[in-house]
Scaffold this active site. Structure first.
Site, PDB file in Angstrom:
ATOM      1  N   LYS A  95       0.541  -1.518  -0.194  1.00 50.30           N
ATOM      2  CA  LYS A  95       0.058   0.058  -0.152  1.00 50.30           C
ATOM      3  C   LYS A  95       0.649   1.036   0.158  1.00 50.30           C
ATOM      4  O   LYS A  95       0.056   2.442  -0.647  1.00 50.30           O
ATOM      5  CB  LYS A  95      -1.042  -0.022   0.747  1.00 50.30           C
ATOM      6  CG  LYS A  95      -1.381  -0.886   1.463  1.00 50.30           C
ATOM      7  CD  LYS A  95      -3.043  -0.855   1.906  1.00 50.30           C
ATOM      8  CE  LYS A  95      -4.519  -1.653   1.736  1.00 50.30           C
ATOM      9  NZ  LYS A  95      -4.298  -3.218   2.609  1.00 50.30           N
ATOM     10  N   GLU A 117     -10.067   5.899   5.338  1.00 50.16           N
ATOM     11  CA  GLU A 117     -10.078   4.796   5.715  1.00 50.16           C
ATOM     12  C   GLU A 117      -9.182   3.517   5.363  1.00 50.16           C
ATOM     13  O   GLU A 117      -8.196   3.254   5.048  1.00 50.16           O
ATOM     14  CB  GLU A 117     -11.825   3.913   4.681  1.00 50.16           C
ATOM     15  CG  GLU A 117     -11.568   3.110   3.323  1.00 50.16           C
ATOM     16  CD  GLU A 117     -10.411   3.792   2.301  1.00 50.16           C
ATOM     17  OE1 GLU A 117     -10.694   5.465   2.329  1.00 50.16           O
ATOM     18  OE2 GLU A 117     -10.166   2.804   1.595  1.00 50.16           O
ATOM     19  N   SER A 384       1.548 -10.024  -1.424  1.00 50.15           N
ATOM     20  CA  SER A 384       1.078  -8.929  -0.581  1.00 50.15           C
ATOM     21  C   SER A 384       1.441  -7.833   0.414  1.00 50.15           C
ATOM     22  O   SER A 384       1.842  -6.231   0.055  1.00 50.15           O
ATOM     23  CB  SER A 384      -0.586  -8.684  -1.004  1.00 50.15           C
ATOM     24  OG  SER A 384      -0.862  -9.154  -0.641  1.00 50.15           O
TER      25      SER A 384
HETATM   26  C1  LIG Z   1      -5.309  -4.106   2.376  1.00 47.59           C
HETATM   27  C2  LIG Z   1      -4.242  -5.805   1.280  1.00 47.59           C
HETATM   28  C3  LIG Z   1      -4.808  -5.534   0.498  1.00 47.59           C
HETATM   29  C4  LIG Z   1      -6.179  -5.822  -0.054  1.00 47.59           C
HETATM   30  O1  LIG Z   1      -6.003  -4.417  -1.089  1.00 47.59           O
HETATM   31  P1  LIG Z   1      -6.440  -5.130  -2.264  1.00 47.59           P
HETATM   32  O2  LIG Z   1      -6.318  -3.048  -3.078  1.00 47.59           O
HETATM   33  O3  LIG Z   1      -7.026  -6.262  -2.702  1.00 47.59           O
HETATM   34  O4  LIG Z   1      -4.963  -5.182  -2.736  1.00 47.59           O
HETATM   35  C5  LIG Z   1      -4.122  -7.424  -0.081  1.00 47.59           C
HETATM   36  N1  LIG Z   1      -2.894  -7.643   0.886  1.00 47.59           N
HETATM   37  C6  LIG Z   1      -2.154  -6.919   2.023  1.00 47.59           C
HETATM   38  C7  LIG Z   1      -1.318  -7.367   2.341  1.00 47.59           C
HETATM   39  C8  LIG Z   1      -3.214  -5.481   2.181  1.00 47.59           C
HETATM   40  O5  LIG Z   1      -2.925  -4.644   3.359  1.00 47.59           O
END
Ligand SMILES: *Cc1c(COP(=O)(O)O)cnc(C)c1O
Length: 405
Positions: A95, A117, A384
Site C-alpha cells: 500500500k 479509510e 502483498s
Molecule cells: C489491503 C491489503 C490487501 C487488499 O487490498 P487490494 O487493494 O485488494 O490489494 C491485500 N493484501 C494486503 C497485505 C493488504 O494490506
C-alpha cells in the site's frame, strides 16, 4: 501498432467498459476534477517521476525482490512458484506504493491534510507513514471491529502521528470506514484530500492507484526474466479492492501468454454474508461512487461480508477487475478461510516467510494450481504483505498445527 492497454484504459470519463465512472455529490465535483487535472499534469512530469523514483529507492527499499519458493514448489510437486515480495516494502505491504504518490499529489495541490479509510490498518499505517514523511496531517477512519482485531496497526498509526476515528455503525468494518471517511471529507474538500486505499472509488482513483501500484508488475517482470529467461505462465494475486492485483497484472495484460488470476475470499462458505467473493457472486451496482460488481442484500444495499483477511472483506471490487473478467482477460479463483490459514502456516514453515492473511489467499490458490501443472510451468504470486499484524489473531483462533518435521 496498438496503444498499450494501460494507455487506453480507462476512457476519458474513467470507464473500463461499462464499469467505473464517477457518481459523487455535487460538492465533490470540483475537487475531483482538480485531482484528475493535477494527475494528468504531473503524471508525465520529470520532477514528479524523479521524486517518486527517489523515495521508492531510498526510503521504501524498492525494488522488492522476486523469490523462488523452492521448498513450497517441492512440497506441491508441480509448477515452479515465485513470490513478488511486497512484504518487504516499507510498512510491510504494497500500500505504501500508492500512498507515497498520493501524498506527493496532495502536496502538489497545496493540501494540508490527508484522510482515508482502513480495513486491516495497512492502508492507514501506509498513509500515516507517507504523511509523516511529507509533513501533512493525517486522519484515518476504521471500523470498531477492525480496531479491536488489528490493535498493533492502530498503535502504529497513533505513534506515526495520525488521528484514528472509529466507524461505529453497521458491521463496523471496512465498508463503514469508507462511509465515515467520505462523510468527513465532504465537509472539508478544500484543505483535505481523500486518499483511497485501493483501485476503487470514483474516477480518477481506480486509474491513479493502478498506475502507482504498477511498479510491482514492471519490477517483477524484469526480475522474473532474470530468474527464468521468459515470462511467467501464471500470475496470481488476492483481490479485495484489487490494488495489489492490478499492480502486478498491469505489466502482463498486454502479454496474452500470461494467465492472470485474482483470488477472492470465500470466507466461511458461499452463503451471502459468509464471504467477500464479489466477482464470483455479485451483480452490477453502484456504491462508494463507482459502478462495478457488488454483493447486494435483499434491498439492493451493500451486503454484509466476511473474510479472515480484514483487508479483503469489501462488498464491491475495483471496476477494472469487473472489466477484465468480463472481457475474459482475467480469471477469478476462490480461497476460503481454512485454506488461507493452511497456506499461512505452510509458507511460514517451508519458506520462513509469514504472509499476511490476505496474501495467504493468493498463496493457497498458487499451491492448488501448481499441483495441476507440469514442472516446466511457472507461477508468479504477488505476496502483498507480511503477516506480523495477524499473528496474535491466528495463534488465538488457529493454534500451530503439528510440526511438519
Ligand atoms: C489491503 C491489503 C490487501 C487488499 O487490498 P487490494 O487493494 O485488494 O490489494 C491485500 N493484501 C494486503 C497485505 C493488504 O494490506
Amino acid at each position: 501498432m496498438n496503444t498499450s492497454y494501460l494507455e487506453s484504459h480507462p476512457d476519458e470519463n474513467g470507464y473500463f467498459g461499462k464499469f467505473g465512472g464517477s457518481f459523487i455529490p455535487p460538492v465533490l465535483e470540483k475537487p475531483f476534477a482538480e485531482i484528475t487535472q493535477a494527475y494528468k499534469e504531473i503524471k508525465n512530469s520529470p520532477e514528479f517521476i524523479n521524486e517518486l523514483k527517489y523515495v521508492r529507492k531510498h526510503y521504501q527499499g524498492r525494488p522488492t525482490p522476486v523469490t523462488f519458493a523452492q521448498n513450497l514448489t517441492k512440497h506441491c510437486g508441480g509448477a515452479k512458484i515465485y513470490l513478488k515480495r511486497e512484504d518487504l516494502n516499507h510498512t510491510g505491504a504494497h500500500k505504501l506504493n500508492h500512498c507515497m504518490a498520493e501524498v506527493i499529489l496532495a502536496k502538489h495541490l497545496g493540501k494540508k491534510k490527508v484522510i482515508a479509510e482502513t480495513g486491516a490498518g495497512q492502508h492507514g499505517v501506509a498513509l500515516a507513514t507517507a504523511a509523516a514523511y511529507f509533513g501533512l496531517e493525517c486522519e484515518i477512519h476504521m471500523g470498531e471491529v477492525d480496531i479491536a482485531k488489528e490493535h498493533p496497526n492502530v498503535v502504529r498509526m497513533k505513534i506515526l502521528g495520525a488521528k484514528v476515528v472509529p466507524a461505529t455503525h453497521g458491521l463496523k468494518t471496512l465498508k463503514e470506514a469508507v462511509d465515515s471517511a467520505f462523510e468527513a471529507y465532504v465537509k472539508d474538500p478544500d484543505s483535505t484530500i481523500y486518499c483511497i486505499g485501493s483501485v476503487v472509488g470514483p474516477h480518477p482513483f481506480p486509474m491513479m492507484v493502478r498506475d502507482f501500484q504498477s511498479v510491482i508488475g514492471f519490477e517483477a517482470k524484469e526480475q522474473f526474466m532474470e530468474h527464468e529467461g521468459k515470462l511467467p505462465d501464471n500470475v496470481i494475486a488476492c483481490v479485495g479492492g484489487g490494488s495489489n492485483a492490478m499492480g502486478i497484472f498491469s505489466a502482463f495484460i498486454d502479454e496474452p501468454s500470461v494467465k492472470l488470476y485474482g483470488v477472492e475470499p470465500l470466507g466461511k462458505g458461499e452463503k451471502l454474508g459468509d464471504h467477500a467473493a464479489t466477482l464470483t457472486y455479485g451483480e452490477e451496482g453502484i456504491m462508494h461512487g463507482f459502478n462495478s460488481i457488488m454483493l447486494k442484500d435483499a434491498e439492493g444495499n451493500p451486503a454484509p461480508v466476511h473474510s479472515i483477511g480484514s483487508g479483503i472483506d469489501y462488498p464491491s471490487v475495483g471496476p477494472e477487475h469487473a472489466y477484465l473478467k468480463e472481457i475474459g482477460r482475467s480469471n477469478v479463483a476462490l480461497c476460503n478461510d481454512d485454506e488461507a490459514i493452511e497456506a499461512f502456516y505452510t509458507l511460514s514453515q517451508l519458506e520462513g516467510i509469514i504472509p499476511a492473511l490476505e496474501s495467504a489467499h493468493a498463496v493457497a490458490y498458487a499451491m492448488k494450481l501448481a499441483k495441476t501443472l507440469p514442472a516446466d510451468q511457472t507461477i508468479l504470486v504477488n505476496l502483498s504483505g507480511r503477516g506480523d499484524k495477524d499473528i496474535d489473531y491466528v495463534i488465538e483462533h488457529y493454534p500451530v498445527p503439528n510440526a511438519k518435521f
